[in-house]
Design a protein around this motif. Structure first.
Motif, PDB file in Angstrom:
ATOM      1  N   UNK A   4      -1.607   3.456   5.500  1.00 24.11           N
ATOM      2  CA  UNK A   4      -0.802   4.324   4.223  1.00 24.11           C
ATOM      3  C   UNK A   4       0.166   5.256   4.949  1.00 24.11           C
ATOM      4  N   UNK A   5      -0.791   6.180   6.024  1.00 24.17           N
ATOM      5  CA  UNK A   5      -0.078   7.064   6.465  1.00 24.17           C
ATOM      6  C   UNK A   5       1.111   6.576   7.387  1.00 24.17           C
ATOM      7  N   UNK A   6       0.989   5.333   7.899  1.00 22.54           N
ATOM      8  CA  UNK A   6       2.230   4.770   8.933  1.00 22.54           C
ATOM      9  C   UNK A   6       3.150   4.238   8.041  1.00 22.54           C
ATOM     10  N   UNK A   7       2.930   3.764   7.003  1.00 24.39           N
ATOM     11  CA  UNK A   7       3.963   3.271   5.995  1.00 24.39           C
ATOM     12  C   UNK A   7       4.644   4.295   5.306  1.00 24.39           C
ATOM     13  N   UNK A  11       8.723   5.108   5.849  1.00 18.76           N
ATOM     14  CA  UNK A  11       9.790   5.337   4.746  1.00 18.76           C
ATOM     15  C   UNK A  11      10.400   6.562   4.643  1.00 18.76           C
ATOM     16  N   UNK A  12       9.678   7.670   4.978  1.00 20.57           N
ATOM     17  CA  UNK A  12      10.282   9.062   4.898  1.00 20.57           C
ATOM     18  C   UNK A  12      11.515   9.242   5.871  1.00 20.57           C
ATOM     19  N   UNK A  50       8.990  -0.057   6.997  1.00 26.56           N
ATOM     20  CA  UNK A  50       7.995   0.638   6.053  1.00 26.56           C
ATOM     21  C   UNK A  50       7.512  -0.205   5.061  1.00 26.56           C
ATOM     22  N   UNK A  51       8.688  -0.967   4.318  1.00 22.72           N
ATOM     23  CA  UNK A  51       8.397  -1.857   3.374  1.00 22.72           C
ATOM     24  C   UNK A  51       7.477  -3.100   3.557  1.00 22.72           C
ATOM     25  N   UNK A  52       8.118  -3.626   4.789  1.00 24.21           N
ATOM     26  CA  UNK A  52       7.316  -4.923   5.243  1.00 24.21           C
ATOM     27  C   UNK A  52       6.083  -4.538   5.485  1.00 24.21           C
ATOM     28  N   UNK A  53       5.520  -3.429   6.151  1.00 28.78           N
ATOM     29  CA  UNK A  53       4.410  -2.946   6.637  1.00 28.78           C
ATOM     30  C   UNK A  53       3.409  -2.901   5.402  1.00 28.78           C
ATOM     31  N   UNK A  56       2.750  -6.220   4.014  1.00 28.87           N
ATOM     32  CA  UNK A  56       1.662  -7.351   4.754  1.00 28.87           C
ATOM     33  C   UNK A  56       0.265  -6.749   4.683  1.00 28.87           C
ATOM     34  N   UNK A  57       0.123  -5.313   4.287  1.00 31.44           N
ATOM     35  CA  UNK A  57      -1.112  -4.596   4.099  1.00 31.44           C
ATOM     36  C   UNK A  57      -1.713  -5.042   2.767  1.00 31.44           C
ATOM     37  N   UNK A  58      -0.794  -5.293   1.762  1.00 29.18           N
ATOM     38  CA  UNK A  58      -1.308  -5.816   0.436  1.00 29.18           C
ATOM     39  C   UNK A  58      -1.890  -6.949   0.353  1.00 29.18           C
ATOM     40  N   UNK A  59      -0.896  -7.935   1.150  1.00 32.23           N
ATOM     41  CA  UNK A  59      -1.539  -9.654   1.460  1.00 32.23           C
ATOM     42  C   UNK A  59      -2.783  -9.581   1.847  1.00 32.23           C
TER      43      UNK A  59
END
Length: 266
Positions: A4-7, A11-12, A50-53, A56-59
């Motif tokens: 979550x921190x990485x994403x 994005x920011x 960020x969006x792809x990461x 992929x985490x949700x999947x």
């Protein structure tokens, strides 16, 4: 670094770059216009990563994606009694935390979104070495326009290198921002020029006489004649102007160039 921190950081950072280069002109305070497309592309790339990461985490966390199959009751047998069950239970958990120093990475990302450092100006100009003016042997005749629009670089070159003294007695007009003299009293009309980014900034200045200085960093258009001294057309000639008129103007969008004078705002 936790996902979550990485994403959030990706994005920011992407949004910050797009804010500075696509939706506003803030990037022109730090880099030249030609680098703007690269900043926009970098912002888009960070945002996409960020969006792809995040997706992929949700999947990976959905049931059926990478989770071990349920075992029938009693399948562990004696293995549960020798501590193996405890090791298996803890093996799938991530006990790593986000390093504290990683949170500092959010500062530049947030600054691009919410805090815009001021453009380089008088403070920088008083501490930077003057921009070296290239040597020039041939000079074309000056137009008969009066006042004659000139850049600070052209004026400096004419004053110290044009042995034909074409600038003598001519009314000229230049624009830039006000830089007070560190010793007080007189002031300079200044332009800051960058070749790539703010780190390589250099200043070109023309000393002003005859008119009081306005507030530092005020953009003005100045009309006047060369302030005599030394031998015009040589390095002994002062790069200075006897100002006859000083008018406020708006700061140009890209103030890191030495362009011809802007028209005074009315």
């Amino acid at each position: 670094m936790k996902r979550p921190v990485q994403v959030t950081l990706l994005v920011l950072s992407g949004l910050g770059l797009l804010h500075a280069s696509l939706f506003t002109d803030l990037c022109l305070r730090y880099v030249k216009e030609g680098l703007r497309p690269l900043l926009i592309a970098s912002g888009v790339l960070l945002l996409v990563l960020g969006v792809v990461d995040a997706l992929s985490g949700r999947i990976r966390t959905r049931p059926g994606h990478g989770e071990p199959a349920a075992q029938p009751e009693g399948a562990h047998g004696d293995h549960d009694h020798d501590g193996g069950h405890d090791h298996g239970h803890s093996h799938g958990h991530d006990h790593s935390g986000t390093p504290r120093i990683a949170w500092l990475l959010f500062l530049p990302a947030l600054s691009l979104l919410f805090f815009a450092p001021p453009a380089l100006g008088a403070y920088t100009a008083t501490r930077e070495a003057p921009k070296a003016v290239k040597e020039q042997e041939h000079f074309d005749p000056l137009p008969r326009t009066s006042p004659l629009p000139m850049t600070l670089t052209d004026f400096t070159t004419r004053v110290q290198q044009d042995r034909g003294q074409a600038i003598k007695g001519r009314s000229v007009q230049m624009s830039g921002f006000v830089t007070p003299d560190k010793k007080g009293g007189d002031w300079y009309l200044t332009r800051i020029i960058i070749s790539c980014c703010a780190a390589d900034a250099q200043s070109v200045k023309v000393r002003m006489y005859g008119k009081p200085a306005l507030a530092a960093n005020t953009w003005v258009a100045v009309t006047g004649t060369w302030h005599s001294g030394g031998t015009l057309g040589t390095s002994s000639a002062p790069v200075a102007l006897d100002a006859r008129a000083v008018e406020r103007i708006a700061r140009p969008v890209n103030g890191y160039t030495d362009d011809l004078p802007l028209l005074p705002s009315r």
